[in-house]
Design a protein around this motif. Sequence first.
Motif, PDB file in Angstrom:
ATOM      1  N   ARG A  61       0.602  -1.618  -0.196  1.00 57.71           N
ATOM      2  CA  ARG A  61       0.040   0.002  -0.225  1.00 57.71           C
ATOM      3  C   ARG A  61       0.895   0.966   0.224  1.00 57.71           C
ATOM      4  O   ARG A  61       0.662   2.039  -1.062  1.00 57.71           O
ATOM      5  CB  ARG A  61      -0.512   0.426   1.478  1.00 57.71           C
ATOM      6  CG  ARG A  61      -2.031  -1.350   0.703  1.00 57.71           C
ATOM      7  CD  ARG A  61      -3.356  -0.504   2.524  1.00 57.71           C
ATOM      8  NE  ARG A  61      -3.267  -2.218   2.759  1.00 57.71           N
ATOM      9  CZ  ARG A  61      -3.340  -2.367   4.094  1.00 57.71           C
ATOM     10  NH1 ARG A  61      -3.625  -0.889   5.123  1.00 57.71           N
ATOM     11  NH2 ARG A  61      -4.139  -3.828   3.978  1.00 57.71           N
ATOM     12  N   ILE A  62       1.924   1.330   0.674  1.00 62.06           N
ATOM     13  CA  ILE A  62       3.123   2.319   0.857  1.00 62.06           C
ATOM     14  C   ILE A  62       3.695   2.789  -0.717  1.00 62.06           C
ATOM     15  O   ILE A  62       3.705   3.798  -0.715  1.00 62.06           O
ATOM     16  CB  ILE A  62       4.163   2.358   2.000  1.00 62.06           C
ATOM     17  CG1 ILE A  62       4.074   3.545   2.419  1.00 62.06           C
ATOM     18  CG2 ILE A  62       4.722   1.351   1.742  1.00 62.06           C
ATOM     19  CD1 ILE A  62       3.342   4.371   3.352  1.00 62.06           C
ATOM     20  N   GLY A  63       3.967   1.324  -0.941  1.00 65.46           N
ATOM     21  CA  GLY A  63       4.941   1.913  -2.179  1.00 65.46           C
ATOM     22  C   GLY A  63       3.623   2.474  -3.338  1.00 65.46           C
ATOM     23  O   GLY A  63       4.266   3.244  -3.799  1.00 65.46           O
ATOM     24  N   ILE A  64       2.253   2.263  -3.452  1.00 64.25           N
ATOM     25  CA  ILE A  64       1.769   2.685  -4.417  1.00 64.25           C
ATOM     26  C   ILE A  64       0.842   3.668  -4.006  1.00 64.25           C
ATOM     27  O   ILE A  64       0.979   4.686  -4.728  1.00 64.25           O
ATOM     28  CB  ILE A  64       0.009   1.392  -4.420  1.00 64.25           C
ATOM     29  CG1 ILE A  64       0.173   0.334  -5.032  1.00 64.25           C
ATOM     30  CG2 ILE A  64      -1.085   2.402  -5.296  1.00 64.25           C
ATOM     31  CD1 ILE A  64      -0.639  -0.383  -4.822  1.00 64.25           C
ATOM     32  N   LYS A  65       0.757   4.508  -2.557  1.00 64.42           N
ATOM     33  CA  LYS A  65       1.046   6.126  -2.549  1.00 64.42           C
ATOM     34  C   LYS A  65       2.034   6.786  -2.876  1.00 64.42           C
ATOM     35  O   LYS A  65       2.119   7.703  -3.382  1.00 64.42           O
ATOM     36  CB  LYS A  65       1.038   5.830  -0.741  1.00 64.42           C
ATOM     37  CG  LYS A  65      -0.806   5.552  -0.515  1.00 64.42           C
ATOM     38  CD  LYS A  65      -0.624   5.493   1.657  1.00 64.42           C
ATOM     39  CE  LYS A  65      -1.679   5.742   1.637  1.00 64.42           C
ATOM     40  NZ  LYS A  65      -1.829   6.002   3.202  1.00 64.42           N
ATOM     41  N   PHE A  66       3.983   6.208  -3.119  1.00 65.47           N
ATOM     42  CA  PHE A  66       4.559   6.531  -3.544  1.00 65.47           C
ATOM     43  C   PHE A  66       4.819   6.620  -4.768  1.00 65.47           C
ATOM     44  O   PHE A  66       4.851   7.718  -5.001  1.00 65.47           O
ATOM     45  CB  PHE A  66       5.878   5.983  -2.817  1.00 65.47           C
ATOM     46  CG  PHE A  66       7.189   6.694  -3.050  1.00 65.47           C
ATOM     47  CD1 PHE A  66       7.778   7.097  -2.766  1.00 65.47           C
ATOM     48  CD2 PHE A  66       7.982   5.967  -4.435  1.00 65.47           C
ATOM     49  CE1 PHE A  66       8.929   8.351  -2.991  1.00 65.47           C
ATOM     50  CE2 PHE A  66       9.642   6.696  -4.353  1.00 65.47           C
ATOM     51  CZ  PHE A  66       9.819   7.653  -3.298  1.00 65.47           C
ATOM     52  N   ARG A  67       3.967   5.608  -5.399  1.00 70.08           N
ATOM     53  CA  ARG A  67       4.206   5.805  -7.072  1.00 70.08           C
ATOM     54  C   ARG A  67       3.358   6.890  -7.797  1.00 70.08           C
ATOM     55  O   ARG A  67       3.386   7.778  -8.745  1.00 70.08           O
ATOM     56  CB  ARG A  67       3.038   4.284  -7.401  1.00 70.08           C
ATOM     57  CG  ARG A  67       3.220   4.556  -8.817  1.00 70.08           C
ATOM     58  CD  ARG A  67       2.559   3.148  -9.191  1.00 70.08           C
ATOM     59  NE  ARG A  67       4.043   2.235  -9.808  1.00 70.08           N
ATOM     60  CZ  ARG A  67       4.034   0.533 -10.111  1.00 70.08           C
ATOM     61  NH1 ARG A  67       1.875   0.700 -10.173  1.00 70.08           N
ATOM     62  NH2 ARG A  67       4.219   0.185  -9.781  1.00 70.08           N
ATOM     63  N   GLU A  68       1.824   7.320  -6.766  1.00 67.17           N
ATOM     64  CA  GLU A  68       1.153   7.795  -6.911  1.00 67.17           C
ATOM     65  C   GLU A  68       1.240   9.360  -6.339  1.00 67.17           C
ATOM     66  O   GLU A  68       0.745  10.383  -6.526  1.00 67.17           O
ATOM     67  CB  GLU A  68      -0.608   7.595  -6.551  1.00 67.17           C
ATOM     68  CG  GLU A  68      -1.184   6.188  -7.365  1.00 67.17           C
ATOM     69  CD  GLU A  68      -1.863   5.736  -6.848  1.00 67.17           C
ATOM     70  OE1 GLU A  68      -2.708   5.665  -5.770  1.00 67.17           O
ATOM     71  OE2 GLU A  68      -2.603   4.867  -7.782  1.00 67.17           O
TER      72      GLU A  68
END
Lengths: 222, 235
Positions: A61-68
């Motif tokens: 989840r944090i990886g996806i937030k960072f990507r976005e």
Amino acid sequence: MSELLSKLAECIEFGKINMASPYPPQMKGQEGADEITRKALDEGVNPQDILSKGLMPGMERIGIKFRENKVFVPQVLMSAKAMSTAMLHLKPHFLSGAAKQKGTFIIGTVLGDLHDIGKNLVGMMVEGNGYKVIDLGTDVSSDKFIAALKENPNAVIGLSALLTTTMVNMEKITREIKEALPGTLVTIGGAPVNNDFCMKIGADNYSPDPQGVVEFLNTKIA
Amino acid sequence: MIHNYQFNFQELDISKNEISELLGFNGEEMPEPFGSYLEEACQDAARLCDIRGAVYISENIEFISNNSAFTIDGQFFDAGKLISRQLKKATSLALFICTAGEGISKKSQALLHGDDPAKGYVYDVLGSITVETAMDKIQRQLREELSATGEKLTNRYSPGYCDWSVAHQHKLFSFFPENHCGISVNSSALMHPIKSVSGVIGIGKEVKFNKYHCEMCTSETCIYRNLRSRAEKIF
């Protein structure tokens, strides 16, 4: 059990390390990854489930937030710290074979380049997603990558570069790795590189963000 | 002739708001522990930083006809078209080196690779902004000294960026005494301490300070993108 693991995933996602940690403000005074992991083990939760159903979803989840661009480097580092705190409790179980990592990932910043924040983030994210990570550091030559590969057969290699002038070293390193150990998968990343460059140099994957590396590894290994 | 500069951390007057923005907290209040980390890093920086810089100016320069290289005192620099084009109207060139010192470089690395990477990142960003701010100050001093003659300065350009090979670092450092300002270059042409910069600035009546072309790069989170937009406001 599922409530405990979903709480653990939340701690990882928001970087809640332990009860004493003031971060994040909305979780102040609550238990963190440290206490919840210990509690889960005490209650007999399988270490593999703690990793795959608690820690990994939080890191994803944090990886996806960072990507976005919803979070930045500091928040990811707090998540990574929460993750590594939890991993300290799980490590004995990995060593005993009660829990298994998905595979091995060897990462380094290429020869001539000292930039390592991006590389470190990728390493943390990959580790948090269940892989063993061997970080060779910065200014790494082909010889070092090949030596590490020989010690860890079937590992995947991650090459990082920030300078336009060191991305050319990726080509040489990729070629030499593939000549020495054919079939080795190489993924590249860093500000100056892109998918066209990846294809040109014969690497197997380009990811603009850490989560992309995790997704590549999950496709190829897990 | 080499001009030397030395600053203490306080006189750089780096604003905490600016560091906060570079950390990614755009205009919002930094949550704990980052506020405390930054407070600690700024207090520590006064002790850890050894901020030194040097500039070598030469009028003995020549631009090669295809606009991708130049010479300084006979030393050939193939800096690539992008940089050489920005410099070609210069009548002299200033080579510079600058460092925030070994203390802050070591501290950030130890934390980044130790048990507190988040705090390490705060020190790392502070080290980067310290050396860039010191170079801004040196560049401002140079600009003021030259203003009487009507001469202006270009942007700063560094080996490793815009197709200028990092290997030229060795040539650049040959204009300075060994280990000058406490900076050395290793066999891979990397500077030590890590929080050091080097490069060239064009000087002349016809040169221009241009906007940086960060849009050409894909790294949205790169700290230098923010540092350079800041430089555009300063110069």
